[in-house]
Scaffold this motif. Sequence first.
Motif, PDB file in Angstrom:
ATOM      1  N   ALA A   1      16.859 -40.078 -22.274  1.00 50.19           N
ATOM      2  CA  ALA A   1      18.097 -39.542 -21.700  1.00 50.19           C
ATOM      3  C   ALA A   1      17.989 -39.644 -20.186  1.00 50.19           C
ATOM      4  O   ALA A   1      17.822 -38.649 -19.483  1.00 50.19           O
ATOM      5  CB  ALA A   1      18.308 -38.094 -22.127  1.00 50.19           C
ATOM      6  N   ALA A   2      18.053 -40.869 -19.690  1.00 49.00           N
ATOM      7  CA  ALA A   2      17.841 -41.122 -18.262  1.00 49.00           C
ATOM      8  C   ALA A   2      18.703 -40.192 -17.402  1.00 49.00           C
ATOM      9  O   ALA A   2      19.888 -39.996 -17.706  1.00 49.00           O
ATOM     10  CB  ALA A   2      18.162 -42.576 -17.949  1.00 49.00           C
ATOM     11  N   PRO A   3      18.096 -39.593 -16.357  1.00 46.46           N
ATOM     12  CA  PRO A   3      16.764 -39.855 -15.797  1.00 46.46           C
ATOM     13  C   PRO A   3      15.633 -39.028 -16.428  1.00 46.46           C
ATOM     14  O   PRO A   3      14.575 -38.883 -15.825  1.00 46.46           O
ATOM     15  CB  PRO A   3      16.948 -39.444 -14.332  1.00 46.46           C
ATOM     16  CG  PRO A   3      17.897 -38.282 -14.405  1.00 46.46           C
ATOM     17  CD  PRO A   3      18.853 -38.625 -15.530  1.00 46.46           C
ATOM     18  N   PHE A   4      15.868 -38.483 -17.646  1.00 48.14           N
ATOM     19  CA  PHE A   4      14.866 -37.634 -18.276  1.00 48.14           C
ATOM     20  C   PHE A   4      14.171 -38.375 -19.416  1.00 48.14           C
ATOM     21  O   PHE A   4      14.793 -39.134 -20.166  1.00 48.14           O
ATOM     22  CB  PHE A   4      15.513 -36.362 -18.836  1.00 48.14           C
ATOM     23  CG  PHE A   4      16.203 -35.521 -17.807  1.00 48.14           C
ATOM     24  CD1 PHE A   4      15.493 -34.649 -17.008  1.00 48.14           C
ATOM     25  CD2 PHE A   4      17.584 -35.607 -17.641  1.00 48.14           C
ATOM     26  CE1 PHE A   4      16.128 -33.863 -16.055  1.00 48.14           C
ATOM     27  CE2 PHE A   4      18.241 -34.835 -16.692  1.00 48.14           C
ATOM     28  CZ  PHE A   4      17.508 -33.964 -15.890  1.00 48.14           C
ATOM     29  N   ASP A   5      12.885 -38.130 -19.537  1.00 44.86           N
ATOM     30  CA  ASP A   5      12.102 -38.538 -20.695  1.00 44.86           C
ATOM     31  C   ASP A   5      11.600 -37.251 -21.332  1.00 44.86           C
ATOM     32  O   ASP A   5      10.743 -36.557 -20.766  1.00 44.86           O
ATOM     33  CB  ASP A   5      10.937 -39.433 -20.268  1.00 44.86           C
ATOM     34  CG  ASP A   5      10.053 -39.804 -21.437  1.00 44.86           C
ATOM     35  OD1 ASP A   5      10.608 -40.214 -22.480  1.00 44.86           O
ATOM     36  OD2 ASP A   5       8.813 -39.680 -21.332  1.00 44.86           O
TER      37      ASP A   5
END
Length: 398
Positions: A239-243
């Motif tokens: 879930a860019a910018p999240f990993d």
Amino acid sequence: MEHVSTEIAIIGGGVIGLTTALRLRADGHEVVLIEPNQPGSGASYGNAGTVADYAIIPVGTPAILRNIGSLLLDANSPLSIRKAALPTLFPWLIRFAYEALPHRYRDNTRRIANLLSDASAEWTELASEIGGSHLLSGKGCLYLYSTPKAFEAAKRVAAFRRDHGIAQELLSPDEIGRLEPNLPASEGGGVLFPKAINLADPGQTMDLLAASVRRSGVPICQASATAITREAGFVRITAAPFDIRAKTVVVAAGAHSARFARQVDDPVRLDTERGYHLEFDMDRPPVERPVCPTEYGFYFCPMKGRLRIAGTVELGGLAAPSNPRRLDVLLANARRTFPWLGTPSRTWLGFRPSMPDSVPVIRPSKGGKDVIFAFGHGHIGLTLAPRTARMVGELLAA
């Protein structure tokens, strides 16, 4: 890339995802919620604002099945289809036709009725918890039938509902006039569902719910989840910018949920109903409660400072633009009741997650409890949000 690790990650910040986050946090779980838009801004905002404890009848019925061709291909029908989407929708429609057979219709009604049994009480409790009790109204919901023949048919459906524990009152035209004096006189009758609860402002209710989620300590990652993959000991969410790594993922992404089910090898027959509404700003709406002229398949919804006209079903996927024809039909049919309605103050298109049997998917994925499904609620997502959250909590505790 920002790396996040959590016990539970919820994909979807509509009313189902928000309510589930609040419930799981209260149960002591560490929770992260992922939502690309303002929480609660999709179908959770644009609905009829009714906690519809009476809505036990699935979309697919034997009567619908008998008329399915004319209904789906008539642009003026309350249930229609975008013809360009027909090839993609064909497998869903085949299953829908099967679920509309009499024995499936009866079974699906029973399953929905069991889910809805405590809906009003659970919403009353949730509204108190989030500081939204002042937005609830207990005046019920009114179905209108324009002819004596239609009302006689409605009596048979009312008896079927009553067998499933639904409170109803059959009203004569005179009784309807006393209840809603601004409605034009009718030769038919009406059915009042007295226990239905109405929200004066679904958007404001969603804002209060999201604020409660944040206060409880649940971070909301503003991002669009694109993939989930099982890895050793956790589930990864891209879930860019999240990993994001989570021990458990709850898929509550509404109409966008099908791709996540496919990614964990548990495909479901989920498709999209495109819902429309019109709004007219006014100090005092002409009705006191949601009113549905049943032959047209929409609701007049009195809300704070406006009248919302919501309803009809268009099957057509997530990608196509708004269909102005559907808005025109909605407006024309609304003017049959209130000819004085002018130009709408605003219009809206949103997406409902639709299952062929109208029964939501609330269960672990076939691969295990590390991925839990909570989607497919169709027209009763708002209604079933507290119940769904409780069921997800029970699945995790089992």
